[in-house]
Design an enzyme around this catalytic site. Structure first.
Site, PDB file in Angstrom:
ATOM      1  N   HIS A 197      -7.971   9.225  -2.008  1.00 24.05           N
ATOM      2  CA  HIS A 197      -7.384   9.362  -0.444  1.00 24.05           C
ATOM      3  C   HIS A 197      -8.275   9.575   0.514  1.00 24.05           C
ATOM      4  CE1 HIS A 197      -2.975   9.079   1.298  1.00 24.05           C
ATOM      5  NE2 HIS A 197      -3.841   8.729   2.159  1.00 24.05           N
TER       6      HIS A 197
ATOM      7  N   TYR B 150       2.800   9.600   0.144  1.00 23.10           N
ATOM      8  CA  TYR B 150       3.862   9.089   1.253  1.00 23.10           C
ATOM      9  C   TYR B 150       5.291   9.294   0.773  1.00 23.10           C
ATOM     10  CZ  TYR B 150      -0.426   6.532   2.953  1.00 23.10           C
ATOM     11  OH  TYR B 150      -1.569   6.261   3.244  1.00 23.10           O
TER      12      TYR B 150
ATOM     13  N   ASP C 293       0.756  -1.084   0.036  1.00 31.91           N
ATOM     14  CA  ASP C 293       0.078  -0.097  -0.052  1.00 31.91           C
ATOM     15  C   ASP C 293       0.799   1.364  -0.018  1.00 31.91           C
ATOM     16  OD1 ASP C 293      -2.679   1.093   0.508  1.00 31.91           O
ATOM     17  OD2 ASP C 293      -1.403   1.984   2.043  1.00 31.91           O
TER      18      ASP C 293
HETATM   19  P1  NAP Z   1       0.013   0.544  11.934  1.00 29.24           P
HETATM   20  O1  NAP Z   1       0.126  -0.486  11.104  1.00 29.24           O
HETATM   21  O2  NAP Z   1      -1.335   0.234  12.901  1.00 29.24           O
HETATM   22  O3  NAP Z   1       1.155   0.834  12.865  1.00 29.24           O
HETATM   23  C1  NAP Z   1       2.317   1.104  12.615  1.00 29.24           C
HETATM   24  C2  NAP Z   1       3.248   1.444  13.840  1.00 29.24           C
HETATM   25  O4  NAP Z   1       3.368   0.245  14.550  1.00 29.24           O
HETATM   26  C3  NAP Z   1       4.656   1.773  13.432  1.00 29.24           C
HETATM   27  O5  NAP Z   1       5.174   2.432  14.358  1.00 29.24           O
HETATM   28  C4  NAP Z   1       5.357   0.318  13.659  1.00 29.24           C
HETATM   29  O6  NAP Z   1       6.599   0.587  13.984  1.00 29.24           O
HETATM   30  C5  NAP Z   1       4.557  -0.247  14.689  1.00 29.24           C
HETATM   31  N1  NAP Z   1       4.475  -1.752  14.682  1.00 29.24           N
HETATM   32  C6  NAP Z   1       4.213  -2.574  13.891  1.00 29.24           C
HETATM   33  N2  NAP Z   1       4.204  -3.725  14.053  1.00 29.24           N
HETATM   34  C7  NAP Z   1       4.391  -3.995  15.373  1.00 29.24           C
HETATM   35  C8  NAP Z   1       4.358  -4.929  16.345  1.00 29.24           C
HETATM   36  N3  NAP Z   1       4.109  -6.264  15.971  1.00 29.24           N
HETATM   37  N4  NAP Z   1       4.585  -4.705  17.592  1.00 29.24           N
HETATM   38  C9  NAP Z   1       4.634  -3.243  18.015  1.00 29.24           C
HETATM   39  N5  NAP Z   1       4.765  -2.298  17.157  1.00 29.24           N
HETATM   40  C10 NAP Z   1       4.537  -2.534  15.887  1.00 29.24           C
HETATM   41  O7  NAP Z   1      -0.617   1.875  11.364  1.00 29.24           O
HETATM   42  P2  NAP Z   1      -0.113   2.664  10.011  1.00 29.24           P
HETATM   43  O8  NAP Z   1       1.031   2.549   9.670  1.00 29.24           O
HETATM   44  O9  NAP Z   1      -1.129   3.781  10.234  1.00 29.24           O
HETATM   45  O10 NAP Z   1      -1.422   1.701   9.034  1.00 29.24           O
HETATM   46  C11 NAP Z   1      -0.797   0.875   8.080  1.00 29.24           C
HETATM   47  C12 NAP Z   1      -0.853   1.338   6.566  1.00 29.24           C
HETATM   48  O11 NAP Z   1      -2.344   1.899   6.359  1.00 29.24           O
HETATM   49  C13 NAP Z   1       0.271   2.708   6.475  1.00 29.24           C
HETATM   50  O12 NAP Z   1       1.446   2.297   6.490  1.00 29.24           O
HETATM   51  C14 NAP Z   1      -0.388   3.129   5.130  1.00 29.24           C
HETATM   52  O13 NAP Z   1       0.192   2.421   4.136  1.00 29.24           O
HETATM   53  C15 NAP Z   1      -1.783   3.100   5.304  1.00 29.24           C
HETATM   54  N6  NAP Z   1      -2.574   4.334   6.003  1.00 29.24           N
HETATM   55  C16 NAP Z   1      -3.540   4.738   5.051  1.00 29.24           C
HETATM   56  C17 NAP Z   1      -4.152   5.889   5.411  1.00 29.24           C
HETATM   57  C18 NAP Z   1      -5.358   6.619   4.664  1.00 29.24           C
HETATM   58  O14 NAP Z   1      -5.658   7.650   4.974  1.00 29.24           O
HETATM   59  N7  NAP Z   1      -5.800   5.723   3.606  1.00 29.24           N
HETATM   60  C19 NAP Z   1      -4.055   6.526   6.856  1.00 29.24           C
HETATM   61  C20 NAP Z   1      -3.046   5.873   7.555  1.00 29.24           C
HETATM   62  C21 NAP Z   1      -2.177   4.758   6.846  1.00 29.24           C
HETATM   63  P3  NAP Z   1       8.072  -0.376  13.232  1.00 29.24           P
HETATM   64  O15 NAP Z   1       8.101   0.018  11.845  1.00 29.24           O
HETATM   65  O16 NAP Z   1       9.202   0.168  14.177  1.00 29.24           O
HETATM   66  O17 NAP Z   1       7.748  -1.756  13.674  1.00 29.24           O
END
Ligand code: NAP
Length: 330
Positions: A128, A65, A60
C-alpha cells in the site's frame, strides 16, 4: 492510446490491459471502494452491487479500507442473483497495510484479506505504501513513532511467494516513486505489474509515467477526480476552470473529461462513486475522444500533488520530509 498497451474490448466495452508476467486481463477502468468518511458495510455492499450491475468488473479494496468484507458479500450476492456467473469474471485488487509490511507477515495478511473477501485468490496484491510500521498495531493515521523502514527485499520476496502460491495472480506496489521502483526492480524475480498512485490533470506524474512505460509497469490512477470530499483529496480538480471549459464545449461532465484524459494517457483508472447516476456517467468515456488541442491544454496545467503523503512523514524516520517520501518527485 499507447501502442504498448494490449487493450481489447471486453463484452462490456471497458478496455482491458494484459498485465506483464501473469497475463491477467485487467479492466482499465475500475471501481474504488474507499469512502471518506467511511460509510457502513451495507451501503458499500449496495454500491458495489449497483456497480456490477452497471458493468464495472474491476474492484479496488485494501485491508485499511474495511471494505473487503462488503465486497466479498456483494460478489457472492452478484453470483446468487445472476449478475455474474462466477468470481472469475471480476478483477479484485487488495493491499498490504504498513503494519503487515514485514517479510513473515505478508502471507498471513493476504490470507486474512482472502478470508474477508471469501475468495480463493486475488487478481492483484499491492504494497500500500513504501513504509512499514510496528507489527500488530493496526492504526491510521500511524503514530509518528511507530514508523519503520521497510525491508524491501524481504517484503517483495514474500509478495513473490504469494504469487507463486497462486493466492494472487499478480503483485505490485502503490505510492512508489521512480527511485523506489528502481530499488525493487534491481532484485525482483517477479517485477511489479502495477504502481497505483495519485494521478489526475493537476498531478499528471509525467516522470513516473515514462519510467513505468519503459519498465513494463502499468501505472494506475487513484484520485482521478482529485478525491473531492475525502480527507486526502480536494475539489481543485473538479473546480478547475480549464476543465470546466472543455467539459462545457464537449457537452460532458468535468469528471468525464478527467477520466477520458487519463484513459487516453494509457494508464489504469480507479474511480469511486457510491451514487448510481455518477457511477454510470463515469463509465461513459469510451465512445468519444478529446481533441489534440484539449489534450495539449490539459497537459499544460500547472502541477501540484493533492495527496501530499504528509501522514507518512515522521521526525523519527524513515521519511523525515515529503521530499524523501517521494524522492524529490513533488
Ligand atoms: P476519486 O475517485 O477521484 O473521487 C471520489 C470522490 O469524487 C467521491 O467523493 C465521489 O463522491 C466523487 N465523485 C465521483 N464521481 C463523481 C462525479 N462524476 N462527479 C462529481 N463527483 C464525483 O478519488 P478516490 O476515491 O480517492 O480514488 C478512487 C479509489 O482509489 C479509492 O476509492 C480507492 O479504492 C483508491 N485509492 C487508493 C489509494 C492508495 O494509496 N493506493 C489512495 C486513495 C484512493 P460520490 O461517491 O458521492 O459520488
Amino acid at each position: 492510446m499507447d501502442g504498448c498497451l494490449e487493450a481489447s474490448l471486453s463484452p462490456l466495452s471497458i478496455p482491458e490491459y494484459v498485465l506483464g508476467c501473469s497475463g491477467r486481463r485487467m479492466p482499465l477502468l475500475g471501481f474504488g471502494t474507499a469512502a471518506s468518511p467511511p460509510v457502513g458495510s451495507q451501503l458499500t455492499k449496495t454500491a458495489i452491487l449497483q456497480a456490477i450491475e452497471l458493468g464495472y468488473r474491476h474492484f479496488d479494496t485494501a485491508s485499511l479500507y474495511g471494505t473487503e468484507q462488503p465486497l466479498g458479500e456483494a460478489i457472492l450476492e452478484a453470483i446468487a442473483v445472476g449478475l455474474i456467473k462466477s468470481r472469475d469474471e471480476l478483477f479484485i485488487t487488495s493491499k498490504l497495510w504498513c503494519s503487515d509490511a514485514h517479510g513473515e507477515l505478508v502471507l498471513p495478511a493476504l490470507q486474512r484479506s482472502l478470508k474477508n473477501l471469501r475468495l480463493e485468490y486475488l487478481d492483484l496484491y499491492l504494497i500500500h505504501w513504501p513504509v512499514s510500521s510496528k507489527p500488530g498495531i493496526y492504526e491510521f493515521p500511524i503514530k509518528r513513532e511507530d514508523f519503520l523502514a521497510m525491508d524491501f527485499k524481504a517484503v517483495w520476496k514474500a509478495m513473490e511467494d504469494c504469487q507463486r502460491l497462486g493466492l494472487t495472480k499478480s503483485i505490485g506496489v502503490s505510492n512508489f516513486s521512480c527511485k523506489k521502483l528502481g530499488d525493487i526492480l534491481a532484485f525482483a524475480k517477479i517485477p511489479p505489474a502495477v504502481n497505483q498512485v495519485e494521478l489526475n490533470p493537476l498531478w499528471q506524474q509525467k516522470k513516473l509515467r515514462e519510467f513505468c512505460k519503459a519498465n513494463g509497469i502499468l501505472l494506475t490512477a487513484y484520485a482521478p477526480l482529485g478525491a473531492q470530499g475525502t480527507i486526502w483529496g480536494s475539489n481543485r480538480v473538479l473546480e478547475c476552470e480549464l476543465l470546466k471549459e472543455i467539459a462545457k464545449q464537449k457537452g460532458k461532465t468535468v469528471a468525464q473529461i478527467c477520466l477520458r484524459w487519463a484513459y487516453e494517457q494509457g494508464i489504469g483508472i480507479l474511480v469511486k462513486s457510491f451514487n448510481k447516476d455518477r457511477m454510470k456517467s463515469n463509465l461513459e468515456i469510451f465512445n468519444w475522444s478529446l481533441s489534440q488541442e484539449d489534450v495539449k491544454k490539459i497537459n499544460d496545467i500547472p502541477q501540484s500533488r493533492l495527496c501530499s503523503g504528509q501522514d507518512y512523514i515522521s521526525k523519527y524516520g524513515p521519511f523525515n520530509t515529503t521530499q524523501e517520501l517521494w524522492d524529490g518527485e513533488i
